[in-house]
Design a protein around this motif. Structure first.
Motif, PDB file in Angstrom:
ATOM      1  N   UNK A  57     -16.288   3.233  71.907  1.00  0.00           N
ATOM      2  CA  UNK A  57     -17.131   4.183  72.388  1.00  0.00           C
ATOM      3  C   UNK A  57     -17.546   5.215  71.387  1.00  0.00           C
ATOM      4  N   UNK A  58     -16.484   5.431  70.384  1.00  0.00           N
ATOM      5  CA  UNK A  58     -16.910   6.249  69.294  1.00  0.00           C
ATOM      6  C   UNK A  58     -17.859   5.629  68.476  1.00  0.00           C
ATOM      7  N   UNK A  59     -17.979   4.259  68.393  1.00  0.00           N
ATOM      8  CA  UNK A  59     -18.825   3.627  67.538  1.00  0.00           C
ATOM      9  C   UNK A  59     -20.158   3.357  67.922  1.00  0.00           C
ATOM     10  N   UNK A  60     -20.200   3.844  69.281  1.00  0.00           N
ATOM     11  CA  UNK A  60     -21.764   3.594  70.230  1.00  0.00           C
ATOM     12  C   UNK A  60     -22.284   4.965  70.198  1.00  0.00           C
ATOM     13  N   UNK A  61     -21.888   5.877  69.368  1.00  0.00           N
ATOM     14  CA  UNK A  61     -22.807   7.274  69.246  1.00  0.00           C
ATOM     15  C   UNK A  61     -22.688   7.936  70.632  1.00  0.00           C
ATOM     16  N   UNK A  62     -21.252   7.869  71.461  1.00  0.00           N
ATOM     17  CA  UNK A  62     -21.229   8.580  72.468  1.00  0.00           C
ATOM     18  C   UNK A  62     -20.373  10.218  72.204  1.00  0.00           C
ATOM     19  N   UNK A  63     -20.435  11.217  73.301  1.00  0.00           N
ATOM     20  CA  UNK A  63     -19.583  11.956  73.181  1.00  0.00           C
ATOM     21  C   UNK A  63     -18.332  12.037  74.115  1.00  0.00           C
TER      22      UNK A  63
END
Length: 301
Positions: A57-63
């Motif tokens: 999820x970090x790679x997908x520009x989430x918080x």
């Protein structure tokens, strides 16, 4: 009763149409949704599946909002997520305690915002039979593996319902569909987790909140160290990265039930239609094994 069966007969043409539709979808890749900017909360993020999911999820520009009882583990996860470019918040939370969950949820809403994707991943397992599993261990298994899902969902679902937007993920297990000896507390809790997912899905439909999606992950044994020396004739022990790849695909394509490997789904169907004696032989062929404590031997002496 007769009226009911007649009504069901009238549904047969729809059954044919929907079956053909499902068959066609197997050959048409489903578009993955964007989660950019979403606030994603992952419980049990300090290790294994939770950690790997946080990385993806970090790679997908989430918080990211990461919860775990292990401060060291969660800080390690957070450091890598930040390196991958995600804004990350960590909270030390004991998911076996309802008030700890509610208190932490209030902090998240104030300090970060409304959670859009909730991943109920935290879990515990004790590899022992009924007699060797201590009463507090049984209680903790249900507190973390099932009850925590209720408390987190009650805390974060209202905001999702206000927006008719969100996604709730239940990390269960193949052991939530197929019983395994010497995992009685774990299997029972995972059966309950699968039931939680299915009933939550139906309840959201009853509310008319079709913008809130649900997914349930049901993998075979995973190499996370929680179960010692696991093996089956179905194949090698799964690596966390492999399971998380399937989980992420399932979330982004809004898949309801995610089996890893996928043929676990077939086994769940077979056990409903095959005779018990045949199923007993089949389970011997599957040959599930792992290190376990058997207290019955002590009780019998």
């Amino acid at each position: 009763m007769m009226r009911f069966f007649l009504d069901c007969l009238l549904l047969l043409p729809l059954l044919l149409v929907f079956s053909l539709e499902s068959l066609l979808k197997l050959f048409i890749p489903k578009k993955r949704k964007s989660v950019t900017g979403e606030i994603v909360l992952i419980t049990g993020a300090g290790h294994g599946i939770g950690r790997q999911t946080a990385y993806e999820f970090a790679k997908l520009k989430t918080k990211l909002v990461l919860w775990d009882i292990n401060k060291h583990g969660i800080e390690e996860t957070a450091a890598e997520c930040r390196r991958l470019g995600a804004k990350t918040h960590t909270y030390v939370v004991d998911c076996s305690k309802r008030e700890d969950i509610y208190t932490s949820a209030k902090k998240v809403k104030t300090e970060v915002g409304d959670v859009g994707i909730l991943i109920n991943n935290a879990g515990v397992v004790y590899t022992s039979d009924l007699f060797a599993t201590e009463d507090p261990q049984i209680e903790k298994t249900f507190e973390v593996n099932v009850l925590a899902h209720f408390w987190t969902t009650k805390a974060f679902l209202p905001a999702m319902m206000s927006n008719n937007h969100g996604h709730i993920v239940t990390v269960a297990s193949a052991a939530g569909h197929i019983a395994v000896p010497y995992l009685m507390a774990y299997c029972s809790s995972k059966f309950a987790a699968v039931g939680f997912h299915q009933t939550l899905t139906e309840e959201l439909n009853a509310y008319g909140k079709n913008g809130i999606k649900t997914s349930c992950l049901c993998p075979n044994f995973i190499n996370t160290g929680f179960i010692k020396n696991p093996s089956t004739s179905l194949g090698p022990t799964l690596e966390p990265e492999e399971v998380v790849n399937k989980l992420m695909k399932g979330i982004l394509t809004e898949q309801k039930m995610i089996f890893v490997p996928s043929f676990i789904n077939l086994l769940t169907v077979l056990q409903r239609i095959f005779p018990e004696r045949f199923l007993s032989l089949l389970k011997r062929k599957i040959n599930v094994q792992f290190d376990a404590v058997v207290g019955y031997k002590d009780k019998a002496q």
